[in-house]
Enzyme design. Structure first.
Site, PDB file in Angstrom:
ATOM      1  N   TYR A  99       0.834  -1.196   0.000  1.00  0.00           N
ATOM      2  CA  TYR A  99       0.000   0.000   0.000  1.00  0.00           C
ATOM      3  C   TYR A  99       0.874   1.254   0.000  1.00  0.00           C
ATOM      4  O   TYR A  99       1.919   1.304   0.662  1.00  0.00           O
ATOM      5  CB  TYR A  99      -0.903  -0.034   1.235  1.00  0.00           C
ATOM      6  CG  TYR A  99      -1.621   1.250   1.542  1.00  0.00           C
ATOM      7  CD1 TYR A  99      -2.518   1.804   0.633  1.00  0.00           C
ATOM      8  CD2 TYR A  99      -1.401   1.911   2.745  1.00  0.00           C
ATOM      9  CE1 TYR A  99      -3.170   2.991   0.915  1.00  0.00           C
ATOM     10  CE2 TYR A  99      -2.064   3.091   3.039  1.00  0.00           C
ATOM     11  CZ  TYR A  99      -2.935   3.636   2.114  1.00  0.00           C
ATOM     12  OH  TYR A  99      -3.583   4.808   2.405  1.00  0.00           O
ATOM     13  N   ASP A 171      -1.663  -7.477   6.791  1.00  0.00           N
ATOM     14  CA  ASP A 171      -2.688  -6.459   6.585  1.00  0.00           C
ATOM     15  C   ASP A 171      -3.894  -7.168   5.962  1.00  0.00           C
ATOM     16  O   ASP A 171      -3.842  -7.628   4.818  1.00  0.00           O
ATOM     17  CB  ASP A 171      -2.162  -5.362   5.656  1.00  0.00           C
ATOM     18  CG  ASP A 171      -3.151  -4.209   5.498  1.00  0.00           C
ATOM     19  OD1 ASP A 171      -4.370  -4.452   5.549  1.00  0.00           O
ATOM     20  OD2 ASP A 171      -2.712  -3.061   5.301  1.00  0.00           O
TER      21      ASP A 171
END
Length: 375
Positions: A99, A171
């Site tokens: 990300y 995540d």
């Protein structure tokens, strides 16, 4: 997932009566009264804890089958806290397509505190194990990845890390606890941007970290309190409310995404579809393929025209809301990458990421069809 009736007891001291409520009261106070000067139990100051945050963290731990959960004031706060449980000199292996916010964090800020990072393509576990050195303390995973939804084998990595005294962080934002439970697969730390599917209404920013290990839990609590990273009272109360509909929201979004997937893979103007429903690794560790799907147009020069003709999806950033959101990674989430890095990660002019909401699936498909016909 099992559910239990949620009520709150309110005591009326004047009349000696107890009342049950369907919703938790909002404890909107920065300070709490002390019964006596030496009292060690109960609440003291809102940064240290409050009833709304305790209720939320109890739910988050239960959702991920964990023992300890901590609510943070953003997904980035949660990621930062998780990585700051490590020490100067420690080496952490990251995904090559992490990300964008995480990329900025590890490339700039955390390096100033003596942590080192190596990025590898984690779809091949040999790349991960080859990157391990004597001071490697953790492997950080995002699966499926953003925006091309590449899959990492969580269990294969946790089997390696558990045998080599290395921690595994996952995540789990894209899959939610209803779709994938990394702690059950051997992970040590699970992270969420609760802004996304857990909240589901595009109206608050929040993060969460869930663990089983008591020592890691102690470090996270210290970071949450001392650095002031905890989620605020009102947002805790709001996220508590939104979690009540997570199951039904998630089910509808999944159903819509699967139908959109079938539509996109058969459309002549779509070059490629990214969705892990055909990944045996993903389907072995998750319940389904999720509610995020990416696709690339054959005529990449028509990306703006395609977006202009859509009526239902919001052309924006973020994901996980009840509304369908279409994002263009090349000009938003991954715009700071070099041209070479974008090409390497398959981020081109024609690539779109669709976070599918809870609208009527026929309406969504008709809208996509009409927009594709214009190009």
């Amino acid at each position: 997932m099992g559910y239990k009736k949620e009520t709150e007891m309110i005591v009326d001291n004047k009349r000696g009566l107890d009342y049950s409520t369907a919703n938790q009261p909002l404890y909107y106070s920065t300070a709490f009264l002390r019964p006596d000067l030496n009292a060690e139990e109960g609440y003291l100051y809102v940064r240290h804890g409050n009833p709304n945050r305790d209720k939320l963290e109890e739910k988050l731990a239960s959702l991920e089958n964990g023992r300890h959960a901590y609510a943070f004031n953003s997904g980035m706060s949660a990621i930062s806290a998780a990585l700051m449980t490590f020490s100067p000199g420690d080496h952490i292996i990251m995904p090559a397509d992490m990300y964008g916010g995480t990329y900025q964090l590890v490339k700039t800020i955390l390096k100033r505190f003596g942590l080192s990072f190596t990025e590898v393509d984690q779809t091949n576990i040999d790349n991960v194990t080859d990157a391990v050195n004597t001071n490697t303390k953790a492997i950080y995973i995002e699966t499926p990845s953003n925006p091309t939804l590449k899959v990492t084998n969580i269990k294969a990595i946790t089997q390696f890390t558990s045998a080599n005294n290395i921690k595994t962080l996952v995540d789990n934002t894209f899959m939610t606890p209803l779709g994938q439970n990394p702690l059950d697969l051997g992970a040590d730390i699970v992270i969420h941007s609760a802004t996304k599917f857990l909240s589901g209404h595009s109206d608050l920013i929040a993060g969460a970290v869930i663990v089983n290990d008591d020592d890691i839990s102690t470090l996270l609590k210290e970071l949450q309190v001392v650095m002031g990273l905890a989620l605020g009272t009102y947002d805790c109360w709001t996220l508590n409310q939104h979690l009540k509909t997570l199951g039904i929201r998630w089910k509808q979004s999944i159903s819509n995404t699967e139908k959109i997937h079938q539509f996109l893979i058969s459309h002549a103007k779509v070059e490629k579809v990214y969705y892990p429903i055909d990944s045996s690794v993903h389907m072995s560790q998750a319940n389904h393929a999720g509610a995020v799907i990416s696709f690339k147009l054959k005529n990449e020069g028509q990306a703006q025209k395609f977006a202009d003709h859509l009526k239902i999806p919001l052309i924006s950033v973020s994901l996980g809301g009840v509304e369908t959101i279409l994002s263009h990674p090349k000009t938003s989430s991954h715009k700071d990458l070099s041209e070479a890095e974008q090409r390497e990660k398959e981020i081109t002019d024609g690539l779109f990421r669709l976070s599918v909401g809870i609208e009527n699936s026929d309406d969504l498909i008709s809208d996509l069809q009409a927009a594709l016909e214009t190009i």
